[in-house]
Design a protein around this motif. Structure first.
Motif, mmCIF file in Angstrom:
data_model
loop_
_atom_site.group_PDB
_atom_site.id
_atom_site.type_symbol
_atom_site.label_atom_id
_atom_site.label_comp_id
_atom_site.label_asym_id
_atom_site.label_seq_id
_atom_site.Cartn_x
_atom_site.Cartn_y
_atom_site.Cartn_z
ATOM 1 N N ALA A 1 0.823 -1.217 0.000
ATOM 2 C CA ALA A 1 0.000 0.000 0.000
ATOM 3 C C ALA A 1 0.856 1.265 0.000
ATOM 4 C CB ALA A 1 -0.961 -0.002 1.191
ATOM 5 N N PRO A 2 1.753 1.419 -0.986
ATOM 6 C CA PRO A 2 2.623 2.599 -0.989
ATOM 7 C C PRO A 2 1.849 3.885 -1.249
ATOM 8 C CG PRO A 2 2.862 1.389 -3.039
ATOM 9 C CD PRO A 2 2.005 0.544 -2.148
ATOM 10 N N ASP A 3 2.423 4.988 -0.789
ATOM 11 C CA ASP A 3 1.825 6.289 -1.093
ATOM 12 C C ASP A 3 1.927 6.598 -2.578
ATOM 13 O OD1 ASP A 3 1.257 7.660 1.690
ATOM 14 O OD2 ASP A 3 3.179 6.632 1.873
ATOM 15 N N LEU A 4 3.004 6.143 -3.205
ATOM 16 C CA LEU A 4 3.207 6.377 -4.635
ATOM 17 C C LEU A 4 3.903 5.156 -5.216
ATOM 18 C CD1 LEU A 4 3.060 8.217 -7.107
ATOM 19 C CD2 LEU A 4 5.172 9.327 -6.334
ATOM 20 N N LEU A 5 3.302 4.584 -6.239
ATOM 21 C CA LEU A 5 3.832 3.422 -6.950
ATOM 22 C C LEU A 5 4.051 3.837 -8.404
ATOM 23 C CD1 LEU A 5 4.441 0.356 -7.247
ATOM 24 C CD2 LEU A 5 1.970 -0.003 -7.510
ATOM 25 N N ILE A 6 5.292 3.684 -8.889
ATOM 26 C CA ILE A 6 5.637 4.093 -10.252
ATOM 27 C C ILE A 6 6.312 2.924 -10.947
ATOM 28 C CG2 ILE A 6 6.882 5.742 -11.689
ATOM 29 C CD1 ILE A 6 6.975 7.633 -9.302
ATOM 30 N N ASP A 7 5.875 2.627 -12.176
ATOM 31 C CA ASP A 7 6.583 1.614 -12.943
ATOM 32 C C ASP A 7 7.109 2.208 -14.245
ATOM 33 O OD1 ASP A 7 5.024 0.550 -15.487
ATOM 34 O OD2 ASP A 7 3.487 0.826 -13.951
ATOM 35 N N PHE A 8 8.229 1.647 -14.691
ATOM 36 C CA PHE A 8 8.902 2.079 -15.914
ATOM 37 C C PHE A 8 9.108 0.873 -16.808
ATOM 38 C CE2 PHE A 8 10.574 4.490 -12.291
ATOM 39 C CZ PHE A 8 10.270 5.801 -12.658
ATOM 40 N N ALA A 9 8.837 1.040 -18.105
ATOM 41 C CA ALA A 9 9.020 -0.082 -19.018
ATOM 42 C C ALA A 9 9.174 0.407 -20.448
ATOM 43 C CB ALA A 9 7.820 -1.028 -18.930
ATOM 44 N N THR A 10 10.098 -0.231 -21.169
ATOM 45 C CA THR A 10 10.140 -0.083 -22.619
ATOM 46 C C THR A 10 9.098 -1.059 -23.154
ATOM 47 O OG1 THR A 10 11.940 -1.690 -22.602
ATOM 48 C CG2 THR A 10 12.564 0.622 -22.739
ATOM 49 N N LEU A 11 7.843 -0.626 -23.162
ATOM 50 C CA LEU A 11 6.752 -1.594 -23.241
ATOM 51 C C LEU A 11 6.181 -1.792 -24.638
ATOM 52 C CD1 LEU A 11 5.585 -3.424 -21.078
ATOM 53 C CD2 LEU A 11 3.658 -1.881 -20.876
ATOM 54 N N THR A 12 5.863 -0.711 -25.359
ATOM 55 C CA THR A 12 5.127 -0.891 -26.613
ATOM 56 C C THR A 12 5.682 -0.048 -27.754
ATOM 57 O OG1 THR A 12 3.488 0.883 -26.277
ATOM 58 C CG2 THR A 12 3.005 -1.255 -25.268
ATOM 59 N N GLY A 13 5.693 -0.635 -28.942
ATOM 60 C CA GLY A 13 5.983 0.138 -30.145
ATOM 61 C C GLY A 13 4.874 1.134 -30.443
ATOM 62 N N ALA A 14 3.670 0.825 -29.983
ATOM 63 C CA ALA A 14 2.546 1.734 -30.234
ATOM 64 C C ALA A 14 2.796 3.107 -29.625
ATOM 65 C CB ALA A 14 1.260 1.132 -29.662
ATOM 66 N N ALA A 15 3.486 3.153 -28.487
ATOM 67 C CA ALA A 15 3.794 4.444 -27.863
ATOM 68 C C ALA A 15 4.698 5.274 -28.755
ATOM 69 C CB ALA A 15 4.450 4.223 -26.501
ATOM 70 N N ARG A 16 5.645 4.621 -29.419
ATOM 71 C CA ARG A 16 6.547 5.350 -30.310
ATOM 72 C C ARG A 16 5.834 5.817 -31.558
ATOM 73 N NH1 ARG A 16 7.736 4.936 -25.916
ATOM 74 N NH2 ARG A 16 7.623 2.688 -25.978
ATOM 75 N N VAL A 17 4.919 5.007 -32.080
ATOM 76 C CA VAL A 17 4.142 5.426 -33.243
ATOM 77 C C VAL A 17 3.325 6.670 -32.907
ATOM 78 C CG1 VAL A 17 2.254 4.770 -34.789
ATOM 79 C CG2 VAL A 17 4.042 3.111 -34.237
ATOM 80 N N ALA A 18 2.769 6.693 -31.708
ATOM 81 C CA ALA A 18 1.924 7.819 -31.309
ATOM 82 C C ALA A 18 2.732 9.077 -31.004
ATOM 83 C CB ALA A 18 1.100 7.431 -30.077
ATOM 84 N N LEU A 19 3.845 8.943 -30.279
ATOM 85 C CA LEU A 19 4.531 10.117 -29.725
ATOM 86 C C LEU A 19 6.001 10.225 -30.105
ATOM 87 C CD1 LEU A 19 2.984 10.125 -26.125
ATOM 88 C CD2 LEU A 19 2.287 11.480 -28.104
ATOM 89 N N GLY A 20 6.543 9.260 -30.819
ATOM 90 C CA GLY A 20 7.936 9.336 -31.209
ATOM 91 C C GLY A 20 8.874 8.924 -30.094
ATOM 92 N N PRO A 21 10.200 8.959 -30.356
ATOM 93 C CA PRO A 21 11.161 8.434 -29.383
ATOM 94 C C PRO A 21 11.447 9.344 -28.201
ATOM 95 C CG PRO A 21 12.311 9.281 -31.298
ATOM 96 C CD PRO A 21 10.849 9.367 -31.612
ATOM 97 N N ASP A 22 11.184 10.648 -28.345
ATOM 98 C CA ASP A 22 11.602 11.613 -27.325
ATOM 99 C C ASP A 22 10.512 11.990 -26.330
ATOM 100 O OD1 ASP A 22 13.998 11.682 -28.696
ATOM 101 O OD2 ASP A 22 13.472 13.471 -29.839
ATOM 102 N N LEU A 23 9.297 11.493 -26.527
ATOM 103 C CA LEU A 23 8.164 11.926 -25.712
ATOM 104 C C LEU A 23 7.421 10.705 -25.180
ATOM 105 C CD1 LEU A 23 6.565 14.436 -24.751
ATOM 106 C CD2 LEU A 23 5.189 14.232 -26.836
ATOM 107 N N PRO A 24 7.859 10.145 -24.047
ATOM 108 C CA PRO A 24 7.203 8.950 -23.520
ATOM 109 C C PRO A 24 5.811 9.261 -22.981
ATOM 110 C CG PRO A 24 9.391 9.288 -22.533
ATOM 111 C CD PRO A 24 9.025 10.544 -23.240
ATOM 112 N N PRO A 25 4.852 8.387 -23.225
ATOM 113 C CA PRO A 25 3.547 8.556 -22.584
ATOM 114 C C PRO A 25 3.581 8.070 -21.142
ATOM 115 C CG PRO A 25 3.504 6.614 -23.964
ATOM 116 C CD PRO A 25 4.853 7.260 -24.169
ATOM 117 N N PHE A 26 2.717 8.672 -20.331
ATOM 118 C CA PHE A 26 2.516 8.149 -18.977
ATOM 119 C C PHE A 26 1.032 8.049 -18.714
ATOM 120 C CE2 PHE A 26 2.217 12.683 -18.060
ATOM 121 C CZ PHE A 26 1.335 12.781 -17.010
ATOM 122 N N TYR A 27 0.687 7.196 -17.771
ATOM 123 C CA TYR A 27 -0.707 6.911 -17.436
ATOM 124 C C TYR A 27 -0.889 6.996 -15.934
ATOM 125 C CZ TYR A 27 -0.885 4.860 -22.133
ATOM 126 O OH TYR A 27 -0.820 4.663 -23.493
#
Length: 491
Positions: free
Chosen positions: A327-353
C-alpha cells in the motif's frame, strides 16, 4: 563522468547571446574579439557558437546563441552543445543563460560517452566551472545517476544478462546501505511470482526478482518497479531480425528505476524507498512459454498468453502486485513496453498513465521545468474489454492493431489496487539522433522530472540526518527481516 570545477576567473568566458542582446554584448567585447565576430559573419541563430581571439590570437571568449527569453518552447538544454563543440580548456558562464542549472547539467549529460568496448579519444574534453548560484552537488548527482542508467542500457546482452543486471542492482543497493533480497529460478514459483518465472524460464540465465529497500520506515512509501528484460527475442512469437537489433535496451525500465533510486538515495530524500526489478531474458527453448498458455499471477488473476512478445507486462504484473501489497503512497513503474507508444509520440516523448489528477498535473509541470518531456495518455475504460479472454480472467494483448500502449497500461492497472497513487511510464529508452543533453544511444527518460517531483513532495533528509545512511529491511521474508545486505533466495 565529467564534473563541475570550482569557479575560476582564469576560465575562458562564455557569453550567451540572442538576436536582441547581441549588439549590446558585442559592443562590450574587446575590440579584437568583436572585430573577429563581425569578420566571421556570426549570426545569433540558436545553437551557433564562435570562439573569439584577443589581439595576440589567443582564445579570449566564446559566444553562443540561445533563443529569445520570450520564445515559446525554449530548449533550456541547448547550452550543453558546447561540451562537444569547444576545444579542451576550462570555461565559465560570463552571463546567464535561461537556466544556469539546466545549462550546466546539459553540459555534463552531453559529455557522456559509452567507453566499455572502445577507448575514449585521447583528446581532453572541455571543462566547465560551476555557475554562480547553482547546487553543483545536486547537478553532479543527477548526471552520475543518468550515466549509470545509460551505461546499463548501452551494454549488450552478452555482458548484461539477468545475472549481471542483478549484480548492478545489488551494487546500487549496497552503495547506499539498502537491504536487498533476490529470488531466482524455481524459487519464483514458491514466492508467488509465476509470471516472471514463465517468461524467463527458457533462458540459460535464470529469471529473478531483485527487491531492495532504503529509508526511514516512518517516511512516505515510494515504490519503483522497472522492467528488466535483458534481451527480448519475442519468444516463440519471434521478432524479425530488424526487430531484435535494439532489444538490449529492453531492460531500460529497470535502468530508469535504478537511476532514479540512485538520485533519491544519494540526495537523502525523506521517503521509504522500495525498488522491485523483475529480471529475465525472453528466450526460445523447449521450455519456452507458448501462445495459448494460461498462467496464474501473483494477484490471483489468470492470464491467457495471446502473444509471447508481450512479455514485459507479464513480469511487471507480478512485480506490481508485490509492490502494491505494501500500500505505498506512490507506486511508479517504468518499461520499454510498446511500439505503439513510439508510433503515437515518437522516441523523445514517452507517454505516462495515471488516474490521479493531482499527480498527473505535477508530472506535467515538473516535466516542463526539467526539460524531461512526457505526455499523459488516457486509461480509457472502454478499451478494457479488449483484454477479455474466453478461458482466463484476461489476455495479455488487446487482440488487434489498435491502442496498444493504452491496452498495455490497462492490463497493468488490473494488478494495482492498494497504492494511493500509481503512474506507468511507457519509455523508449534510446535517443536515435543526438541532441544537446541527449547523446545518441541509451537514454534515461522521466527520472529527472520525477526526482524533482519527489523532492518537492516529500523533501530532503530530516534535519540533522546525514545523507544516504538510513536504511530499512526488505519485506520479502518476514522471518528474516532483521538481516541486512543482499540475500540469495535461490533454491
Amino acid at each position: 563522468m565529467s564534473r563541475l570545477h570550482e569557479p575560476s576567473e582564469a576560465a575562458l568566458p562564455i557569453f550567451f547571446v540572442a538576436a536582441s542582446t547581441w549588439p549590446q554584448i558585442r559592443g562590450a567585447l574587446p575590440p579584437a574579439a568583436a572585430a573577429f565576430a563581425q569578420a566571421s559573419n556570426f549570426e545569433p541563430k540558436p545553437g551557433s557558437a564562435q570562439l573569439l581571439p584577443d589581439a595576440t590570437g589567443a582564445a579570449a571568449a566564446v559566444i553562443f546563441a540561445i533563443e529569445e527569453e520570450t520564445a515559446a518552447g525554449k530548449d533550456l538544454l541547448l547550452p550543453g552543445k558546447l561540451a562537444g563543440a569547444l576545444p579542451p580548456g576550462l570555461y565559465r558562464f560570463a552571463n546567464e543563460p535561461h537556466d544556469s542549472s539546466l545549462a550546466a547539467l546539459s553540459w555534463l549529460l552531453t559529455a557522456y560517452k559509452f567507453g566499455r568496448y572502445r577507448p575514449a579519444s585521447a583528446k581532453d574534453a572541455p571543462q566547465l566551472c560551476a555557475p554562480a548560484g547553482v547546487d553543483a552537488a545536486r547537478i553532479e548527482r543527477i548526471a552520475a545517476a543518468v550515466t549509470l542508467g545509460r551505461d546499463l542500457i548501452n551494454t549488450p546482452a552478452n555482458d548484461l544478462g539477468p545475472a549481471a543486471l542483478e549484480a548492478a542492482a545489488l551494487g546500487v543497493a549496497a552503495q547506499h546501505q539498502a537491504s536487498a533480497a533476490v529470488t531466482r529460478g524455481e524459487a519464483l514459483l514458491a514466492a508467488g511470482l509465476p509470471l516472471i518465472h514463465a517468461v524467463g524460464r527458457a533462458s540459460a540465465d535464470a529469471p529473478r526478482l531483485v527487491d531492495f529497500c532504503w529509508g526511514d520506515p516512518s517516511a512516505p512509501k515510494l515504490t519503483l518497479v522497472g522492467k528488466g528484460v535483458c534481451f527480448d527475442s519475442g519468444g516463440l512469437d519471434i521478432k524479425p531480425s530488424a526487430g531484435m537489433l535494439m532489444m538490449k535496451k529492453d531492460m531500460g525500465g529497470a535502468a530508469t528505476a535504478l537511476s532514479l533510486a540512485s538520485m533519491i538515495m544519494e540526495g537523502g530524500l525523506n521517503v521509504r524507498l522500495r525498488v522491485i526489478l523483475p529480471i529475465v531474458e525472453n528466450a526460445i527453448s523447449g521450455d519456452a512459454f507458448r501462445p495459448g498458455d494460461v498462467y496464474a499471477s501473483r494477484k490471483g488473476l489468470t492470464v491467457e498468453i495471446g502473444n509471447t512478445d508481450a512479455e514485459g507486462r507479464l513480469i511487471l504484473a507480478d512485480a506490481l502486485a508485490l509492490g502494491d501489497e505494501d500500500a505505498p503512497d506512490l507506486l511508479i513503474d517504468f518499461a520499454t513496453l510498446t511500439g505503439a507508444a513510439r508510433v503515437a509520440l515518437g522516441p523523445d516523448l514517452p507517454p505516462f498513465y495515471t488516474a490521479d489528477e493531482e499527480l498527473a498535473a505535477e508530472i506535467a509541470r515538473f516535466a516542463t521545468a526539467a526539460q524531461d518531456p512526457v505526455w499523459r495518455m488516457p486509461l480509457w475504460d472502454a478499451y478494457d474489454k479488449m483484454l477479455d479472454s474466453k478461458i482466463a480472467d484476461l489476455n495479455n494483448v488487446g487482440g488487434g492493431p489498435f491502442a496498444g500502449s493504452i491496452t498495455a497500461a490497462l492490463f497493468l492497472r488490473r494488478f494495482v489496487a492498494k497504492a494511493k497513487a500509481w503512474a506507468h511510464f511507457d519509455l523508449y529508452g534510446w535517443t536515435p539522433r543526438g541532441k544537446p543533453g541527449r547523446p545518441e544511444g541509451g537514454e534515461i527518460q522521466a527520472a529527472r522530472l520525477l526526482y524533482d517531483l519527489i523532492e518537492a513532495r516529500y523533501g530532503g533528509p530530516p534535519a540533522g540526518c546525514p545523507r544516504a545512511v538510513h536504511h530499512i529491511v526488505a519485506h520479502i521474508d518476514e522471518a528474516e527481516e532483521e538481516e541486512l545486505g543482499a540475500e540469495d533466495k535461490s533454491p
